[in-house]
Write a protein that holds these residues in place. Structure first.
Motif, mmCIF file in Angstrom:
data_model
loop_
_atom_site.group_PDB
_atom_site.id
_atom_site.type_symbol
_atom_site.label_atom_id
_atom_site.label_comp_id
_atom_site.label_asym_id
_atom_site.label_seq_id
_atom_site.Cartn_x
_atom_site.Cartn_y
_atom_site.Cartn_z
ATOM 1 N N MET A 120 0.847 -1.168 0.000
ATOM 2 C CA MET A 120 0.000 0.000 0.000
ATOM 3 C C MET A 120 0.894 1.233 0.000
ATOM 4 O O MET A 120 1.851 1.307 0.762
ATOM 5 C CB MET A 120 -0.888 -0.033 1.248
ATOM 6 C CG MET A 120 -1.719 1.181 1.439
ATOM 7 S SD MET A 120 -2.817 0.974 2.855
ATOM 8 C CE MET A 120 -3.957 2.255 2.453
ATOM 9 N N GLU A 121 0.580 2.193 -0.846
ATOM 10 C CA GLU A 121 1.335 3.441 -0.901
ATOM 11 C C GLU A 121 0.667 4.478 -0.003
ATOM 12 O O GLU A 121 -0.545 4.691 -0.080
ATOM 13 C CB GLU A 121 1.410 3.954 -2.334
ATOM 14 C CG GLU A 121 2.301 3.112 -3.219
ATOM 15 C CD GLU A 121 2.532 3.720 -4.591
ATOM 16 O OE1 GLU A 121 1.831 4.697 -4.953
ATOM 17 O OE2 GLU A 121 3.413 3.224 -5.293
ATOM 18 N N LEU A 122 1.489 5.101 0.835
ATOM 19 C CA LEU A 122 0.989 6.108 1.770
ATOM 20 C C LEU A 122 1.728 7.421 1.573
ATOM 21 O O LEU A 122 2.954 7.437 1.434
ATOM 22 C CB LEU A 122 1.193 5.638 3.216
ATOM 23 C CG LEU A 122 0.465 4.371 3.630
ATOM 24 C CD1 LEU A 122 0.913 3.941 5.020
ATOM 25 C CD2 LEU A 122 -1.032 4.575 3.586
ATOM 26 N N HIS A 123 0.980 8.492 1.575
ATOM 27 C CA HIS A 123 1.549 9.833 1.492
ATOM 28 C C HIS A 123 1.580 10.425 2.896
ATOM 29 O O HIS A 123 1.051 9.847 3.847
ATOM 30 C CB HIS A 123 0.736 10.695 0.526
ATOM 31 C CG HIS A 123 0.783 10.169 -0.874
ATOM 32 N ND1 HIS A 123 1.877 10.327 -1.693
ATOM 33 C CD2 HIS A 123 -0.119 9.449 -1.592
ATOM 34 C CE1 HIS A 123 1.648 9.741 -2.859
ATOM 35 N NE2 HIS A 123 0.445 9.196 -2.814
ATOM 36 N N ILE A 124 2.196 11.571 3.031
ATOM 37 C CA ILE A 124 2.386 12.204 4.339
ATOM 38 C C ILE A 124 1.050 12.346 5.078
ATOM 39 O O ILE A 124 0.942 11.975 6.242
ATOM 40 C CB ILE A 124 3.090 13.574 4.204
ATOM 41 C CG1 ILE A 124 4.473 13.433 3.555
ATOM 42 C CG2 ILE A 124 3.176 14.275 5.563
ATOM 43 C CD1 ILE A 124 5.473 12.618 4.326
ATOM 44 N N LYS A 125 0.032 12.862 4.416
ATOM 45 C CA LYS A 125 -1.264 13.065 5.085
ATOM 46 C C LYS A 125 -1.838 11.728 5.549
ATOM 47 O O LYS A 125 -2.378 11.633 6.654
ATOM 48 C CB LYS A 125 -2.251 13.776 4.164
ATOM 49 C CG LYS A 125 -3.541 14.176 4.882
ATOM 50 C CD LYS A 125 -4.510 14.875 3.980
ATOM 51 C CE LYS A 125 -4.205 16.334 3.923
ATOM 52 N NZ LYS A 125 -5.239 17.120 3.231
ATOM 53 N N ASP A 126 -1.717 10.677 4.736
ATOM 54 C CA ASP A 126 -2.190 9.347 5.132
ATOM 55 C C ASP A 126 -1.497 8.913 6.412
ATOM 56 O O ASP A 126 -2.121 8.388 7.334
ATOM 57 C CB ASP A 126 -1.890 8.302 4.048
ATOM 58 C CG ASP A 126 -2.536 8.606 2.709
ATOM 59 O OD1 ASP A 126 -3.631 9.204 2.687
ATOM 60 O OD2 ASP A 126 -1.930 8.234 1.685
ATOM 61 N N MET A 146 -0.162 10.740 8.677
ATOM 62 C CA MET A 146 -0.602 11.539 9.824
ATOM 63 C C MET A 146 -1.980 11.086 10.316
ATOM 64 O O MET A 146 -2.280 11.193 11.496
ATOM 65 C CB MET A 146 -0.604 13.023 9.469
ATOM 66 C CG MET A 146 0.792 13.591 9.378
ATOM 67 S SD MET A 146 0.844 15.384 9.312
ATOM 68 C CE MET A 146 0.340 15.698 7.640
ATOM 69 N N TYR A 147 -2.812 10.585 9.414
ATOM 70 C CA TYR A 147 -4.140 10.101 9.790
ATOM 71 C C TYR A 147 -4.085 8.761 10.533
ATOM 72 O O TYR A 147 -4.993 8.427 11.277
ATOM 73 C CB TYR A 147 -5.014 9.903 8.552
ATOM 74 C CG TYR A 147 -5.679 11.146 8.019
ATOM 75 C CD1 TYR A 147 -6.165 12.146 8.859
ATOM 76 C CD2 TYR A 147 -5.858 11.308 6.650
ATOM 77 C CE1 TYR A 147 -6.785 13.265 8.350
ATOM 78 C CE2 TYR A 147 -6.489 12.432 6.136
ATOM 79 C CZ TYR A 147 -6.951 13.411 6.987
ATOM 80 O OH TYR A 147 -7.584 14.510 6.480
ATOM 81 N N PHE A 148 -3.054 7.975 10.297
ATOM 82 C CA PHE A 148 -3.030 6.599 10.792
ATOM 83 C C PHE A 148 -3.280 6.457 12.294
ATOM 84 O O PHE A 148 -4.060 5.586 12.698
ATOM 85 C CB PHE A 148 -1.746 5.871 10.374
ATOM 86 C CG PHE A 148 -2.038 4.698 9.503
ATOM 87 C CD1 PHE A 148 -2.247 3.439 10.050
ATOM 88 C CD2 PHE A 148 -2.143 4.852 8.142
ATOM 89 C CE1 PHE A 148 -2.547 2.356 9.243
ATOM 90 C CE2 PHE A 148 -2.440 3.783 7.317
ATOM 91 C CZ PHE A 148 -2.646 2.529 7.871
ATOM 92 N N PRO A 149 -2.676 7.258 13.165
ATOM 93 C CA PRO A 149 -2.959 7.075 14.594
ATOM 94 C C PRO A 149 -4.444 7.225 14.939
ATOM 95 O O PRO A 149 -4.934 6.579 15.865
ATOM 96 C CB PRO A 149 -2.123 8.174 15.268
ATOM 97 C CG PRO A 149 -1.005 8.416 14.305
ATOM 98 C CD PRO A 149 -1.622 8.238 12.936
ATOM 99 N N GLN A 150 -5.170 8.039 14.183
ATOM 100 C CA GLN A 150 -6.599 8.209 14.420
ATOM 101 C C GLN A 150 -7.405 6.982 14.007
ATOM 102 O O GLN A 150 -8.493 6.748 14.524
ATOM 103 C CB GLN A 150 -7.130 9.419 13.645
ATOM 104 C CG GLN A 150 -6.518 10.730 14.064
ATOM 105 C CD GLN A 150 -6.943 11.831 13.123
ATOM 106 O OE1 GLN A 150 -8.119 11.991 12.832
ATOM 107 N NE2 GLN A 150 -5.981 12.597 12.633
ATOM 108 N N LEU A 151 -6.879 6.231 13.041
ATOM 109 C CA LEU A 151 -7.574 5.047 12.536
ATOM 110 C C LEU A 151 -7.581 3.886 13.512
ATOM 111 O O LEU A 151 -8.474 3.061 13.483
ATOM 112 C CB LEU A 151 -6.901 4.540 11.253
ATOM 113 C CG LEU A 151 -7.086 5.309 9.977
ATOM 114 C CD1 LEU A 151 -6.214 4.703 8.891
ATOM 115 C CD2 LEU A 151 -8.531 5.286 9.552
ATOM 116 N N LEU A 152 -6.567 3.817 14.333
ATOM 117 C CA LEU A 152 -6.375 2.634 15.161
ATOM 118 C C LEU A 152 -7.149 2.725 16.472
ATOM 119 O O LEU A 152 -7.287 3.810 17.041
ATOM 120 C CB LEU A 152 -4.885 2.439 15.431
ATOM 121 C CG LEU A 152 -4.018 2.345 14.162
ATOM 122 C CD1 LEU A 152 -2.553 2.243 14.532
ATOM 123 C CD2 LEU A 152 -4.436 1.182 13.292
ATOM 124 N N PRO A 153 -7.645 1.579 16.963
ATOM 125 C CA PRO A 153 -8.421 1.587 18.209
ATOM 126 C C PRO A 153 -7.631 2.211 19.370
ATOM 127 O O PRO A 153 -6.413 2.053 19.462
ATOM 128 C CB PRO A 153 -8.680 0.094 18.467
ATOM 129 C CG PRO A 153 -8.603 -0.550 17.123
ATOM 130 C CD PRO A 153 -7.560 0.240 16.371
#
Length: 109
Positions: free
Chosen positions: A1-7, A9-16
């Motif tokens: 999966m390709e992730l950019h900077i904004k992606d 930065m969003y990741f911690p919000q995605l996780l329980p």
């Protein structure tokens, strides 16, 4: 999966936010894979403007050099669990675009 900077930065919000110990360990591993490093901050000219409460970076370089990350089946299931917990919360469209890409990602073999 390709992730950019904004992606990334969003990741911690995605996780329980509440986890068993094993989930906590998996969360740390995922964040280690996708997290922004000091090298990223330098390479992409990431700076925080505290007065404007925003983060800026070199978008052209980011688009040309995304981070490629592979997730295991268990990691993807865990990430999806976090996404499902957020499904009723309003978020920006690009956040939901990341969620959609996660659901379309094949696990690492």
């Amino acid at each position: 999966m390709e992730l950019h900077i904004k992606d990334r930065m969003y990741f911690p919000q995605l996780l329980p936010q509440q986890n068993t110990f094993m989930e906590y360990a998996m969360k740390r591993q995922i964040l280690k894979k996708v997290g922004l490093t000091k090298e990223d901050q330098e390479a992409f000219s990431i700076v925080e403007d505290k007065e404007k409460n925003e983060i800026r970076w070199n978008i052209e370089k980011d688009m040309a050099q995304p981070l490629t990350v592979d997730f295991t089946k268990d990691e993807l299931e865990y990430i999806k669990k976090g996404c499902e917990a957020l499904s009723e919360h309003p978020c920006p469209d690009d956040f939901w675009g990341l969620v959609e890409r996660i659901y379309n990602t094949e696990p690492q073999k």
